[in-house]
Design a protein around this motif. Structure first.
Motif, mmCIF file in Angstrom:
data_model
loop_
_atom_site.group_PDB
_atom_site.id
_atom_site.type_symbol
_atom_site.label_atom_id
_atom_site.label_comp_id
_atom_site.label_asym_id
_atom_site.label_seq_id
_atom_site.Cartn_x
_atom_site.Cartn_y
_atom_site.Cartn_z
ATOM 1 N N ASN A 87 1.433 -0.446 11.795
ATOM 2 C CA ASN A 87 2.631 -0.319 12.061
ATOM 3 C C ASN A 87 2.543 0.544 13.679
ATOM 4 O O ASN A 87 3.662 0.293 14.422
ATOM 5 N N GLY A 88 1.710 1.332 13.784
ATOM 6 C CA GLY A 88 1.455 2.163 15.131
ATOM 7 C C GLY A 88 1.409 1.088 16.155
ATOM 8 O O GLY A 88 1.898 1.276 17.221
ATOM 9 N N TRP A 89 0.490 0.020 15.778
ATOM 10 C CA TRP A 89 0.292 -0.816 16.925
ATOM 11 C C TRP A 89 1.300 -1.583 17.033
ATOM 12 O O TRP A 89 1.692 -2.172 18.415
ATOM 13 N N GLY A 101 6.719 0.085 19.895
ATOM 14 C CA GLY A 101 7.143 0.166 21.170
ATOM 15 C C GLY A 101 7.685 -1.123 21.528
ATOM 16 O O GLY A 101 8.546 -1.902 20.768
ATOM 17 N N SER A 102 7.225 -1.791 22.655
ATOM 18 C CA SER A 102 7.722 -3.031 23.096
ATOM 19 C C SER A 102 6.912 -4.342 22.747
ATOM 20 O O SER A 102 7.233 -5.394 22.966
ATOM 21 N N LYS A 103 6.213 -4.022 21.504
ATOM 22 C CA LYS A 103 5.204 -5.097 21.220
ATOM 23 C C LYS A 103 5.986 -5.979 19.977
ATOM 24 O O LYS A 103 6.747 -5.294 19.028
ATOM 25 N N ASP A 104 6.226 -7.341 20.194
ATOM 26 C CA ASP A 104 6.649 -8.161 18.990
ATOM 27 C C ASP A 104 5.866 -8.463 17.826
ATOM 28 O O ASP A 104 6.322 -8.761 16.882
ATOM 29 N N ALA A 105 4.511 -8.608 18.320
ATOM 30 C CA ALA A 105 3.508 -9.119 17.272
ATOM 31 C C ALA A 105 2.320 -8.684 17.776
ATOM 32 O O ALA A 105 1.883 -8.109 18.833
ATOM 33 N N LEU A 106 1.260 -8.484 16.706
ATOM 34 C CA LEU A 106 -0.198 -8.275 16.879
ATOM 35 C C LEU A 106 -1.125 -9.623 16.924
ATOM 36 O O LEU A 106 -0.793 -10.402 15.930
ATOM 37 N N ALA A 107 -2.055 -9.735 17.615
ATOM 38 C CA ALA A 107 -3.180 -10.408 17.376
ATOM 39 C C ALA A 107 -4.412 -9.779 17.065
ATOM 40 O O ALA A 107 -4.871 -8.820 17.972
ATOM 41 N N LEU A 108 -4.945 -10.133 16.061
ATOM 42 C CA LEU A 108 -6.082 -9.245 15.399
ATOM 43 C C LEU A 108 -7.210 -10.283 15.322
ATOM 44 O O LEU A 108 -7.233 -11.245 14.841
ATOM 45 N N LYS A 109 -8.516 -9.722 15.686
ATOM 46 C CA LYS A 109 -9.522 -10.594 15.614
ATOM 47 C C LYS A 109 -10.931 -9.631 15.336
ATOM 48 O O LYS A 109 -11.237 -8.647 16.016
ATOM 49 N N ALA A 110 -11.684 -10.145 14.280
ATOM 50 C CA ALA A 110 -12.780 -9.289 13.676
ATOM 51 C C ALA A 110 -13.966 -10.147 14.159
ATOM 52 O O ALA A 110 -13.773 -11.407 14.484
ATOM 53 N N ASP A 111 -15.133 -9.743 14.367
ATOM 54 C CA ASP A 111 -16.254 -10.377 14.728
ATOM 55 C C ASP A 111 -16.495 -11.638 13.656
ATOM 56 O O ASP A 111 -16.390 -11.324 12.625
ATOM 57 N N HIS A 112 -16.543 -12.835 14.351
ATOM 58 C CA HIS A 112 -17.186 -13.854 13.329
ATOM 59 C C HIS A 112 -16.087 -14.281 12.519
ATOM 60 O O HIS A 112 -16.174 -14.846 11.400
ATOM 61 N N GLU A 137 -11.630 -15.654 12.136
ATOM 62 C CA GLU A 137 -10.382 -16.235 12.723
ATOM 63 C C GLU A 137 -9.575 -15.257 13.033
ATOM 64 O O GLU A 137 -9.396 -14.230 12.618
ATOM 65 N N TRP A 138 -8.757 -15.640 14.109
ATOM 66 C CA TRP A 138 -7.812 -14.720 14.734
ATOM 67 C C TRP A 138 -6.766 -14.575 13.523
ATOM 68 O O TRP A 138 -6.401 -15.522 12.844
ATOM 69 N N LEU A 139 -5.914 -13.426 13.477
ATOM 70 C CA LEU A 139 -4.814 -13.167 12.624
ATOM 71 C C LEU A 139 -3.642 -12.623 13.288
ATOM 72 O O LEU A 139 -3.760 -12.139 14.498
ATOM 73 N N VAL A 140 -2.422 -13.011 12.988
ATOM 74 C CA VAL A 140 -1.352 -12.646 13.734
ATOM 75 C C VAL A 140 -0.402 -11.826 12.515
ATOM 76 O O VAL A 140 -0.407 -12.284 11.525
ATOM 77 N N CYS A 141 0.062 -10.573 13.083
ATOM 78 C CA CYS A 141 0.839 -9.776 12.334
ATOM 79 C C CYS A 141 2.226 -9.474 13.121
ATOM 80 O O CYS A 141 2.043 -9.228 14.276
ATOM 81 N N MET A 142 3.306 -9.738 12.392
ATOM 82 C CA MET A 142 4.494 -9.464 13.215
ATOM 83 C C MET A 142 5.622 -8.925 11.895
ATOM 84 O O MET A 142 5.502 -9.096 10.752
ATOM 85 N N GLN A 201 0.706 -1.139 -0.075
ATOM 86 C CA GLN A 201 0.148 0.010 0.102
ATOM 87 C C GLN A 201 0.880 1.371 -0.011
ATOM 88 O O GLN A 201 1.916 1.403 0.958
ATOM 89 N N ARG A 202 0.662 2.046 -1.124
ATOM 90 C CA ARG A 202 1.538 3.270 -1.046
ATOM 91 C C ARG A 202 1.705 3.801 0.219
ATOM 92 O O ARG A 202 2.823 4.434 0.565
ATOM 93 N N GLY A 203 0.611 4.307 0.923
ATOM 94 C CA GLY A 203 0.603 5.147 2.138
ATOM 95 C C GLY A 203 1.233 4.241 3.375
ATOM 96 O O GLY A 203 1.273 4.743 4.649
ATOM 97 N N GLY A 204 1.312 3.076 3.049
ATOM 98 C CA GLY A 204 1.760 2.301 4.181
ATOM 99 C C GLY A 204 0.745 1.595 4.930
ATOM 100 O O GLY A 204 -0.306 2.132 4.824
ATOM 101 N N PHE A 205 1.158 0.885 6.018
ATOM 102 C CA PHE A 205 -0.239 0.557 6.834
ATOM 103 C C PHE A 205 0.091 1.010 8.125
ATOM 104 O O PHE A 205 0.723 0.390 9.252
#
Length: 109
Positions: free
Chosen positions: A74-76, A79-90, A92-97, A66-70
């Motif tokens: 990236n903001g989430w 800091g001290s986070k190594d990865a993100l766990a993301l969940k939308a209603d209904h 499956e969990w997603l992982v971003c790192m 994405q031209r403007g970046g994510f």
């Protein structure tokens, strides 16, 4: 054939143009990701799918740019986070790192 009509004849190009990415840049990023994780680009070999795809580490990876970046992701991760766990209603969990974190996990496996 106009430039816009030519883009419409190729779904991948149209999707990339809609996202503000030139097709050659999207392909370059796909190849770059494939080389970073020891994978293979499936560009043009996915049976009519128009995503940028890579096969590596026993997984079929979708490559999105994405031209403007994510900025939000990236903001989430800042800091001290190594990865993100993301969940939308209904859904499956997603992982971003960061790729560096994934490589470190695989190295320590």
């Amino acid at each position: 054939m106009t430039r816009k009509n030519k883009a419409m004849t190729d779904g991948k190009k149209l999707e990339n143009v809609e996202r503000g990415i030139q097709p050659d840049i999207a392909n370059h990023r796909e190849l770059d990701f494939a080389s970073l994780i020891g994978g293979t680009s499936l560009n043009g070999t996915t049976g009519g799918k128009f995503d940028e795809d890579v096969k590596a580490l026993g997984l079929h990876w979708g490559v999105k740019t994405q031209r403007g970046g994510f900025r939000l992701l990236n903001g989430w991760l800042k800091g001290s986070k190594d990865a993100l766990a993301l969940k939308a209603d209904h859904e499956e969990w997603l992982v971003c790192m960061p790729l560096s974190t994934l490589k470190e996990l695989l190295k320590n496996k």
